[in-house]
Design a protein around this motif. Structure first.
Motif, PDB file in Angstrom:
ATOM      1  N   PHE A  34      -8.005 -18.266  11.996  1.00 54.19           N
ATOM      2  CA  PHE A  34      -8.835 -18.460  10.664  1.00 54.19           C
ATOM      3  C   PHE A  34      -7.581 -18.840   9.674  1.00 54.19           C
ATOM      4  N   ASP A  35      -8.015 -19.721   8.788  1.00 53.23           N
ATOM      5  CA  ASP A  35      -7.122 -20.352   7.494  1.00 53.23           C
ATOM      6  C   ASP A  35      -7.061 -19.144   6.582  1.00 53.23           C
ATOM      7  N   PHE A  46      -7.174  -7.932  13.045  1.00 57.58           N
ATOM      8  CA  PHE A  46      -5.886  -8.936  13.383  1.00 57.58           C
ATOM      9  C   PHE A  46      -5.322  -8.685  14.486  1.00 57.58           C
ATOM     10  N   VAL A  47      -5.018  -9.693  15.208  1.00 60.05           N
ATOM     11  CA  VAL A  47      -4.520  -9.935  16.404  1.00 60.05           C
ATOM     12  C   VAL A  47      -3.170 -10.450  16.419  1.00 60.05           C
ATOM     13  N   SER A  48      -2.849 -11.717  15.787  1.00 59.88           N
ATOM     14  CA  SER A  48      -1.540 -11.922  15.774  1.00 59.88           C
ATOM     15  C   SER A  48      -1.485 -13.329  14.641  1.00 59.88           C
ATOM     16  N   ALA A  49      -0.275 -13.450  14.307  1.00 60.08           N
ATOM     17  CA  ALA A  49      -0.149 -14.399  13.167  1.00 60.08           C
ATOM     18  C   ALA A  49      -0.370 -16.028  13.895  1.00 60.08           C
ATOM     19  N   ASN A  50      -0.796 -16.788  13.181  1.00 57.77           N
ATOM     20  CA  ASN A  50      -0.905 -17.865  13.369  1.00 57.77           C
ATOM     21  C   ASN A  50       0.326 -18.829  13.528  1.00 57.77           C
ATOM     22  N   VAL A  63       3.758  -3.366  13.019  1.00 59.74           N
ATOM     23  CA  VAL A  63       2.562  -2.426  13.375  1.00 59.74           C
ATOM     24  C   VAL A  63       1.543  -2.713  12.601  1.00 59.74           C
ATOM     25  N   VAL A  64       1.860  -2.407  11.106  1.00 62.62           N
ATOM     26  CA  VAL A  64       0.898  -2.254   9.970  1.00 62.62           C
ATOM     27  C   VAL A  64       0.012  -3.784  10.186  1.00 62.62           C
ATOM     28  N   ALA A  65       0.525  -4.649  10.466  1.00 60.45           N
ATOM     29  CA  ALA A  65      -0.101  -6.137  10.207  1.00 60.45           C
ATOM     30  C   ALA A  65      -1.024  -6.089  11.432  1.00 60.45           C
ATOM     31  N   GLY A  71      -4.245 -16.345  10.436  1.00 59.25           N
ATOM     32  CA  GLY A  71      -3.831 -15.772  11.799  1.00 59.25           C
ATOM     33  C   GLY A  71      -5.091 -15.666  12.683  1.00 59.25           C
ATOM     34  N   ILE A  72      -4.981 -15.034  13.950  1.00 63.32           N
ATOM     35  CA  ILE A  72      -5.760 -14.859  14.895  1.00 63.32           C
ATOM     36  C   ILE A  72      -6.442 -13.681  14.563  1.00 63.32           C
ATOM     37  N   TRP A  73      -7.823 -13.577  14.628  1.00 69.59           N
ATOM     38  CA  TRP A  73      -8.680 -12.284  14.227  1.00 69.59           C
ATOM     39  C   TRP A  73      -9.927 -12.219  15.447  1.00 69.59           C
ATOM     40  N   LYS A  74      -9.925 -10.911  15.796  1.00 69.69           N
ATOM     41  CA  LYS A  74     -10.948 -10.722  16.790  1.00 69.69           C
ATOM     42  C   LYS A  74     -12.346 -10.294  16.147  1.00 69.69           C
TER      43      LYS A  74
END
Length: 192
Positions: free
Chosen positions: A130-131, A159-163, A20-22, A80-83
């Motif tokens: 993003f790296d 932050f949306v999700s881990a890459n 949840v925090v991530a 990861g994936i970021w908006k």
């Protein structure tokens, strides 16, 4: 209830909380933050509706002006994936074709945005993978026509999700804090 079942429940709660925090990590880089750099831009408070204390505007009819936001200095930054969202102020001299480059560290995406529209609100620029160490958003005046200027105020990364291709040994934001809390709880239970 034995100690192992207590530890199992604490660990499950820690993992859920860490997730949840991530997913709730939000990094905002303002034009006055250490993660911002620019060339040819001037501080302004002329138009209202900016984020923070002010915003940056380029000198109209000059070439090579840019603003660059880099979120990687934040302790919450992970691969990861970021908006990505950008804010600018409204005004009649805004560029209707400002060039924006989103650099993921391994690839770039080029956008053209109209800063005559949607001033003073967060404008969604999309989601990007993003790296860990290479991430930035840049706006420049390479497309701007005579009499127009670009505005560099703030960029927000959510932050949306881990890459899936990201290194697995990098903890998500807040994970270490949650796991330390769980370890402390177990330690207290063992002492009782």
């Amino acid at each position: 209830m034995d100690l192992s079942s207590i530890f199992t429940r604490l660990a499950a709660g820690a993992l859920l909380t860490a997730s949840v925090v991530a997913n709730a990590a939000v990094i905002t880089v303002d034009n006055t933050d250490a993660g911002f750099s620019s060339s040819g831009l001037n501080l302004s408070t002329y138009e209202p509706g900016y984020f923070g204390d002010n915003y940056m505007a380029d000198t109209r009819d000059s070439a090579g002006d840019f603003g660059l936001w880099d979120p990687t200095g934040s302790s919450d930054w992970v691969a990861g994936i970021w908006k990505v969202e950008m804010m600018w102020t409204s005004g009649p001299t805004r560029a209707d074709n400002a060039a924006v480059t989103i650099d993921s560290g391994s690839t770039t995406s080029d956008l053209v945005i109209n800063q005559l529209l949607n001033g003073t609100v967060w404008n969604d620029l999309g989601e990007y993978s993003f790296d860990l160490s290479g991430a930035s958003v840049m706006i420049d005046d390479s497309n701007s026509t005579s009499g127009q200027n670009i505005i560099a105020d703030a960029v927000r990364f959510t932050f949306v999700s881990a890459n899936p291709s990201a290194p697995t040994d990098v903890p998500a934001p807040g994970t270490l804090l949650v796991l330390l809390g769980a370890a402390a709880a177990v330690f207290r239970l063992r002492r009782q």
